[in-house]
Design a protein around this motif. Structure first.
Motif, PDB file in Angstrom:
ATOM      1  N   HIS A   1      12.366  14.849   7.568  1.00  0.00           N
ATOM      2  CA  HIS A   1      12.247  14.150   8.854  1.00  0.00           C
ATOM      3  C   HIS A   1      12.764  12.712   8.747  1.00  0.00           C
ATOM      4  O   HIS A   1      13.556  12.260   9.577  1.00  0.00           O
ATOM      5  CB  HIS A   1      10.780  14.171   9.297  1.00  0.00           C
ATOM      6  CG  HIS A   1      10.495  13.454  10.567  1.00  0.00           C
ATOM      7  ND1 HIS A   1      10.870  13.941  11.797  1.00  0.00           N
ATOM      8  CD2 HIS A   1       9.853  12.282  10.795  1.00  0.00           C
ATOM      9  CE1 HIS A   1      10.478  13.088  12.735  1.00  0.00           C
ATOM     10  NE2 HIS A   1       9.854  12.081  12.142  1.00  0.00           N
TER      11      HIS A   1
ATOM     12  N   ASP B   1      16.315  10.693  10.279  1.00  0.00           N
ATOM     13  CA  ASP B   1      16.073   9.717  11.335  1.00  0.00           C
ATOM     14  C   ASP B   1      17.180   8.654  11.316  1.00  0.00           C
ATOM     15  O   ASP B   1      17.287   7.869  10.357  1.00  0.00           O
ATOM     16  CB  ASP B   1      14.704   9.057  11.161  1.00  0.00           C
ATOM     17  CG  ASP B   1      14.379   8.145  12.315  1.00  0.00           C
ATOM     18  OD1 ASP B   1      13.844   8.637  13.326  1.00  0.00           O
ATOM     19  OD2 ASP B   1      14.709   6.938  12.219  1.00  0.00           O
TER      20      ASP B   1
ATOM     21  N   ASP C   1       8.540   3.696  13.523  1.00  0.00           N
ATOM     22  CA  ASP C   1       9.112   4.372  14.686  1.00  0.00           C
ATOM     23  C   ASP C   1       9.389   5.849  14.380  1.00  0.00           C
ATOM     24  O   ASP C   1       9.136   6.720  15.216  1.00  0.00           O
ATOM     25  CB  ASP C   1      10.408   3.687  15.129  1.00  0.00           C
ATOM     26  CG  ASP C   1      10.165   2.319  15.764  1.00  0.00           C
ATOM     27  OD1 ASP C   1       9.005   2.012  16.130  1.00  0.00           O
ATOM     28  OD2 ASP C   1      11.145   1.557  15.885  1.00  0.00           O
ATOM     29  N   ALA C   2       9.918   6.122  13.189  1.00  0.00           N
ATOM     30  CA  ALA C   2      10.224   7.508  12.819  1.00  0.00           C
ATOM     31  C   ALA C   2       8.949   8.354  12.756  1.00  0.00           C
ATOM     32  O   ALA C   2       8.952   9.521  13.145  1.00  0.00           O
ATOM     33  CB  ALA C   2      10.948   7.545  11.472  1.00  0.00           C
TER      34      ALA C   2
ATOM     35  N   ASP D   1       6.261   7.742  14.490  1.00  0.00           N
ATOM     36  CA  ASP D   1       5.691   7.824  15.838  1.00  0.00           C
ATOM     37  C   ASP D   1       6.360   8.917  16.670  1.00  0.00           C
ATOM     38  O   ASP D   1       5.855   9.297  17.717  1.00  0.00           O
ATOM     39  CB  ASP D   1       5.841   6.486  16.576  1.00  0.00           C
ATOM     40  CG  ASP D   1       4.754   5.494  16.206  1.00  0.00           C
ATOM     41  OD1 ASP D   1       3.719   5.913  15.653  1.00  0.00           O
ATOM     42  OD2 ASP D   1       4.940   4.297  16.477  1.00  0.00           O
ATOM     43  N   ALA D   2       7.504   9.405  16.198  1.00  0.00           N
ATOM     44  CA  ALA D   2       8.224  10.479  16.897  1.00  0.00           C
ATOM     45  C   ALA D   2       7.424  11.771  16.773  1.00  0.00           C
ATOM     46  O   ALA D   2       6.489  11.848  15.977  1.00  0.00           O
ATOM     47  CB  ALA D   2       9.612  10.640  16.277  1.00  0.00           C
TER      48      ALA D   2
END
Length: 149
Positions: free
Chosen positions: A16, A20, A95-96, A98-99
Motif C-alpha cells: 500500500h 502511494d 495521508d497514505a 488515512d486512505a
C-alpha cells in the motif's frame, strides 16, 4: 488471538505504501524498507527513506469476532539539513494511512489510528560523512479482525 495477522498486515502495508504516489514522491522514490540500507553496501541509499519498524501485538475482541491490536512504529530518516524533508515524508505517510485501508491476505483492517510522533536528530548511519540524520518515529494503532475459520 495470535500474531497470525502480523505478516499479512506487514505485506499489505508495504504494498500500500509503496504504491502511494504522494509518499513515493516525498521519498524521491520507493525507499521503503524493513531494515536500514547500509551506506557502504551495494544497496546503499543515501536519500531519505522510511522504515517499517517495531510492532507490539495484543489480543482484540468485539461482538463480531476476534483479531489483534497492532501498535506499529514507522521511522522516517532524512539526511537533509533541518526537519522539513522528514516532516513532509511523515505527512505523506499519515495521508497514505488515512486512505482506505489495504486488503489483507487473511483478515481485514478494522481501524488505523495515529497515536503520536517524535522528531529527533541522529539515530541512523549513512548519508555521507558529516551528515546528521533527522529522524521521525510515528506510532499507529492498527486493529485487524481475523476471518479464518
Amino acid at each position: 488471538m495470535t500474531a497470525a495477522l502480523s505478516l499479512p498486515l506487514q505485506r499489505a502495508l508495504f504494498a500500500h505504501l509503496s504504491a502511494d504516489a504522494g509518499l513515493v514522491a516525498a521519498l524521491g522514490g520507493p525507499r521503503i524498507y524493513d531494515a536500514p540500507p547500509h551506506a557502504d553496501g551495494p544497496a546503499a541509499d543515501p536519500g531519505p527513506y522510511l522504515l517499517l519498524g517495531d510492532e507490539t501485538i495484543a489480543p482484540w475482541f468485539d461482538q463480531s469476532g476476534a483479531g489483534a491490536d497492532h501498535a506499529l512504529r514507522f521511522r522516517v530518516i532524512s539526511f537533509a539539513a533541518g526537519f522539513a524533508e522528514a516532516k513532509a515524508i511523515a505527512a505523506a505517510l499519515s495521508d497514505a494511512l488515512d486512505a482506505p485501508p489495504p486488503a489483507l491476505s487473511r483478515g481485514r483492517i478494522v481501524r488505523i489510528q495515529f497515536l503520536g510522533a517524535e522528531a529527533r536528530r541522529g539515530g541512523a548511519s549513512g548519508g555521507g560523512a558529516g551528515l546528521v540524520a533527522r529522524r521521525i518515529d510515528l506510532r499507529f494503532r492498527v486493529i485487524v479482525e481475523d476471518d479464518a475459520a
